[in-house]
Motif scaffolding. Structure first.
Motif, PDB file in Angstrom:
ATOM      1  N   SER A 143       0.828  -1.199   0.000  1.00 47.63           N
ATOM      2  CA  SER A 143       0.000   0.000   0.000  1.00 47.63           C
ATOM      3  C   SER A 143       0.866   1.255   0.000  1.00 47.63           C
ATOM      4  CB  SER A 143      -0.929  -0.016   1.222  1.00 47.63           C
ATOM      5  OG  SER A 143      -1.812   1.072   1.232  1.00 47.63           O
ATOM      6  N   HIS A 151       2.707   1.624  -3.313  1.00 49.23           N
ATOM      7  CA  HIS A 151       1.795   2.020  -4.381  1.00 49.23           C
ATOM      8  C   HIS A 151       1.603   3.539  -4.390  1.00 49.23           C
ATOM      9  CE1 HIS A 151      -2.240   0.948  -6.578  1.00 49.23           C
ATOM     10  NE2 HIS A 151      -1.487   1.788  -7.266  1.00 49.23           N
ATOM     11  N   ASP A 204       7.772   2.031  -8.813  1.00 47.11           N
ATOM     12  CA  ASP A 204       7.566   1.020  -9.853  1.00 47.11           C
ATOM     13  C   ASP A 204       8.448  -0.199  -9.632  1.00 47.11           C
ATOM     14  OD1 ASP A 204       5.859   2.500 -12.046  1.00 47.11           O
ATOM     15  OD2 ASP A 204       7.406   3.925 -11.440  1.00 47.11           O
ATOM     16  N   ARG A 254      -2.004  -2.990  -5.945  1.00 52.43           N
ATOM     17  CA  ARG A 254      -0.640  -2.930  -6.482  1.00 52.43           C
ATOM     18  C   ARG A 254      -0.254  -4.252  -7.119  1.00 52.43           C
ATOM     19  NH1 ARG A 254       3.120  -2.693  -8.960  1.00 52.43           N
ATOM     20  NH2 ARG A 254       4.984  -1.382  -8.810  1.00 52.43           N
ATOM     21  N   ILE A 272       1.177   1.114 -11.176  1.00 51.55           N
ATOM     22  CA  ILE A 272       0.498   2.207 -10.489  1.00 51.55           C
ATOM     23  C   ILE A 272      -0.861   2.397 -11.162  1.00 51.55           C
ATOM     24  CG2 ILE A 272       0.666   4.593  -9.748  1.00 51.55           C
ATOM     25  CD1 ILE A 272       2.911   2.750  -8.693  1.00 51.55           C
TER      26      ILE A 272
END
Length: 275
Positions: free
Chosen positions: A81, A84, A89, A243, A248
Motif C-alpha cells: 500500500s 503504491h 515502480d 498494487r 500504479i
C-alpha cells in the motif's frame, strides 16, 4: 507519460510479524527498470524471489499471501500500500522470513521510511494500469467495482453488525498527502472474542494493543485515531492489493464489504483484461 521510479537508497525495517509473531526484518532496495516489486527470502540459501503480482496470490485469509512453489510471504498488503501511493515502480524487498514486520498495524511507518529514502527517476516510461472499462467482482454479499477515472479514487462501505461499529463509509481521491494524513495511520482491527480462535489457527500471534485496534461488547480497548478507522484501514488494504495489478493504478474503485479475496481477484482480472 511518466518515467518509472525506484528508491534513491535502500532502507531497513524491523519488528515482529503480525500473524507469525516472529522477529522480522525487511530491507527495501532500488531495482532496475521493468523489475516491478519483487520479494526475496534472504533466510533461504537460494534466496528465492516472488514477484508481487496477482497470479502469485495463494491465500487471502486475514492477509494477502504470495507464493512460489512451497515458498511464501504473507501480510504484504500494508507495505505494498505504501509503495503504491509513493509511486515506486521497481524495488527489491529482502525479507528474512515469511512475513514482514507489522510495525504499529498500519502503513504510516512504511510510508515514512519510503519518504526518507526518496525517489530516483529512471530512464524508461511507466506502464500505468489505467482502468478503461468496468470490472466487477461480486460474491453475492460483497463486491468491488473498478470504473474509468482520471485519478486514483476509492469509495468503501463497511457493514458490521456490532453496534459499536455499524456502517462506515469513506471516499478518498488518493494522493501522497491524503494518504499520509488520512489513510496510512489507520490500523488493523480485531474483535476480542475472535482472538483466541485466530491464535489457535496460528494467526495474530504477533498482535498486541500496540499494533491492533481491539474492541469488545463494551467498547474500544485502545484509543482510536479516527472515528471511522476501520473503513480507512479497509481502503489502505485495497490500495495494497491493487498494487498486485503490477503497476500504479488510475481509476475509481467502489467497494462494499470487500476484503483481500475480492481485492486480489479484481487485481487478477484487471491484469488479464490487458490494462
Amino acid at each position: 507519460m511518466h518515467y518509472q521510479i525506484t528508491l534513491a537508497r535502500e532502507v531497513f525495517c524491523e519488528g515482529v510479524g503480525l500473524h507469525s509473531g516472529k522477529p522480522a526484518t525487511v530491507k527495501i532496495l532500488p531495482a532496475p527498470e521493468n523489475t516491478g516489486i519483487v520479494f526475496i527470502r534472504t533466510d533461504l540459501t537460494d534466496r528465492p524471489r516472488i514477484e508481487a503480482v496477482a497470479e502469485n496470490v495463494t491465500t487471502t485469509l486475514r492477509a494477502t499471501t504470495i507464493s512460489k512453489g512451497n515458498i511464501r510471504i504473507f501480510t504484504i498488503e500494508h507495505l505494498l500500500s505504501a509503495l503504491h501511493v509513493y509511486g515506486v515502480d521497481n524495488c527489491y524487498i529482502e525479507v528474512n522470513g515469511e512475513e514482514p514486520p507489522v510495525q504499529d498495524g498500519c502503513s504510516a511507518y512504511f510510508f515514512a521510511v519510503l519518504q526518507k529514502a526518496g525517489k530516483k527517476i529512471q530512464n524508461k516510461f511507466r506502464k500505468e494500469v489505467v482502468i478503461d472499462k468496468i470490472y466487477r467482482i461480486d460474491d453475492g454479499e460483497r463486491f468491488i467495482i473498478a470504473l474509468p477515472y482520471d485519478k486514483f479514487r476509492i469509495s468503501f462501505t463497511s457493514l458490521n453488525e456490532h453496534p459499536l461499529i455499524g456502517t462506515q463509509y469513506a471516499d478518498f481521491i488518493v494522493t501522497e498527502d491524503v494518504y499520509a494524513k488520512d489513510i496510512a495511520p489507520a490500523r488493523t482491527i480485531a474483535y476480542e472474542k475472535e482472538i483466541k480462535h485466530l491464535q489457535d489457527m496460528g494467526l495474530g500471534l504477533g498482535g498486541s494493543l500496540e499494533n491492533v485496534i481491539v474492541y469488545n461488547d463494551a467498547g474500544w480497548i485502545n484509543k482510536l485515531r479516527f472515528n471511522d478507522e476501520l473503513v480507512r484501514h479497509k481502503i489502505l488494504d485495497v490500495i495494497g492489493d491493487l498494487r498486485l495489478t503490477g503497476g500504479i493504478v488510475k481509476g475509481h474503485f467502489i467497494a462494499v464489504k470487500s476484503g483481500h479475496q475480492l481485492n486480489t481477484e479484481l487485481a487478477k482480472e484487471i491484469r488479464q483484461g490487458g490494462c
